[in-house]
Design a protein around this motif. Structure first.
Motif: not given
Length: 456
Positions: A138-167
């Motif tokens: 796991a990233a030892p120091i970085w926060t969520h806001d520091q982490m970019p989301l890579m330009p892949k369509g799969r990731y954009k969809l997953m990112d939007a869904y994750m908070d609806t099914v878990g934490t």
């Protein structure tokens, strides 16, 4: 994470679903090993995570690997998002971690040479632009806001869904790394036996490879924060499915399980179509709301299987998913551990003997305890340290029986790749224990020291 699948005609018979996985069965002489590992990239001076584009970026690293070492580019939407060469591929995790998915090879000697060559190539291009890479769970120091989301369509969809099914789905995507190994099976019965061993004993891999005791700049109370993250992601697609240990387990039963897992997407014409939460069963009937009237292809089924995240999973091969990313020696030790246990019949029987009496409560408790306490875990009468010692011994004998030589015959077998794990069972210390000792000792709580001492 996986790249889109291709090929395969429309699914006209439900039997095609489990026959797809069954088609991966092969004789023992054709069994192979495929190792995957992820690592975080960062700017050497600022210690900031790498953006996708810029002077010091993921794009610069991929471009340099392409131009210097002859990798073939993989693009999506005009963006460079991966590389391919000689049966291997380099891809991007959602938060920019760089993954090598190795070619299917015969021996751990070969897979370790591949890892070594890859890390050498990455270091050579990274040094040129002031970038470094580090292997941690796991990233030892970085926060969520520091982490970019890579330009892949799969990731954009997953990112939007994750908070609806878990934490913790977005944490998994952006701030965790793993090392995994893919192994083969000979038949349905062989698959079932190996999968039961893999599911029951994946907690031991979590404990031996625990390497994520820090999060957002401080100790997090877990030896494997990555494993903790998976426990709070999405109950529909993670964990240890109990049916694996029940009568009737086989390829068809795994297909039924996969059909009950909600979909993420369908890949069409180079784009990801939003199918979040929709049913593959409806897709089979031509009733998928995202693509009304269409029926799935085998490629769609292959893609869907990559969105299941249990502790071990079945595609046309079996994938071990329990270990944190880590240093070079442990990238080679992970395939050694599982190949030693699974590719020799006597070793496989011995491993199953240790776990076959456990009930689901014990298996789940070990999974939790491993993430919290690593090798010091103890629950339901099982001491993780003792169990790990026995399994490393069994794996050693399995590798010795394989007698797969390396270095032109100078090395008689693959047993030396277990040395890092043997040291852990002798001392009772996984990488997380070493990191915590340094944090509370020589580092005086200065977690930035981890980058200088543990980068590749």
């Amino acid at each position: 994470m996986s790249i889109p699948q291709s090929g395969g005609g429309p699914i006209t018979d439900p039997a095609q679903l489990y026959e797809y996985m069954e088609s991966g069965c092969k004789p023992k002489t054709d069994w192979r090993i495929g190792t995957e590992h992820e690592k975080f990239g960062y700017c050497e001076d600022s210690l900031a995570p790498l953006p996708y584009e810029g002077e010091r970026s993921i794009h610069r690293v991929l471009s340099a690997l392409r131009d210097t070492y002859g990798w073939t580019p993989v693009e999506e939407g005009g963006k460079l998002i991966g590389l391919e060469k000689n049966g291997a591929n380099v891809s991007l995790e959602p938060g920019g971690a760089l993954e090598l998915s190795g070619a299917a090879v015969e021996s751990i000697h070969q897979t370790c040479d591949e890892v070594n060559d890859h890390l050498r190539e990455v270091k050579s291009v990274a040094d040129h632009i002031g970038v470094r890479f580090i292997g941690l769970g796991a990233a030892p120091i970085w926060t969520h806001d520091q982490m970019p989301l890579m330009p892949k369509g799969r990731y954009k969809l997953m990112d939007a869904y994750m908070d609806t099914v878990g934490t913790s789905g977005k944490t998994m995507m952006r701030r965790t790394c793993t090392v995994q190994v893919n192994v083969d099976f000979a038949s349905e019965a062989d698959m079932v036996k190996k999968l039961r061993v893999a599911m029951a004993l994946q907690s031991v891999a979590t404990a031996l490879f625990a390497n994520s005791p820090f999060f957002e700049g401080k100790p997090n109370g877990h030896k494997s924060w990555r494993a903790r993250t998976w426990r709070h992601l999405d109950d529909a697609r993670t964990g240890i499915p109990e049916f694996v240990f029940e009568d009737g387990m086989g390829f068809q039963r795994w297909a039924d399980y996969a059909l009950d897992v909600p979909m993420y997407f369908v890949y069409r014409d180079g784009k990801y179509v939003n199918a979040l939460g929709m049913s593959f069963r409806d897709f089979m009937r031509g009733e998928l709301p995202a693509l009304p009237g269409e029926v799935p292809t085998l490629s769609d089924w292959a893609d869907h299987l990559t969105t299941l995240f249990p502790e071990a999973r079945i595609k046309k091969y079996m994938e071990m998913r329990g270990a944190d990313g880590g240093p070079w020696r442990r990238l080679c030790a992970l395939p050694a551990f599982w190949v030693g246990l699974l590719y020799d019949g006597t070793a496989l029987d011995a491993a199953w003997d240790l776990a076959k009496g456990w009930d689901q409560e014990t298996r789940d408790a070990l999974r939790v305890a491993a993430s919290v306490d690593g090798l010091q875990a103890e629950t339901h009468g099982v001491k993780m340290h003792d169990l790990a010692r026995e399994l490393v011994d069994i794996a050693h004998e399995g590798l010795r029986a394989r007698a797969m030589p390396g270095a032109g015959g100078m090395i008689p077998d693959e047993t030396h790749f277990l040395n890092a794990l043997r040291e852990s069972v002798e001392t009772g210390q996984a990488p997380a224990d070493e990191l915590l000792a340094k944090y509370h000792g020589d580092w005086n709580g200065d977690l930035t020291r981890i980058y200088g001492e543990y980068s590749y």
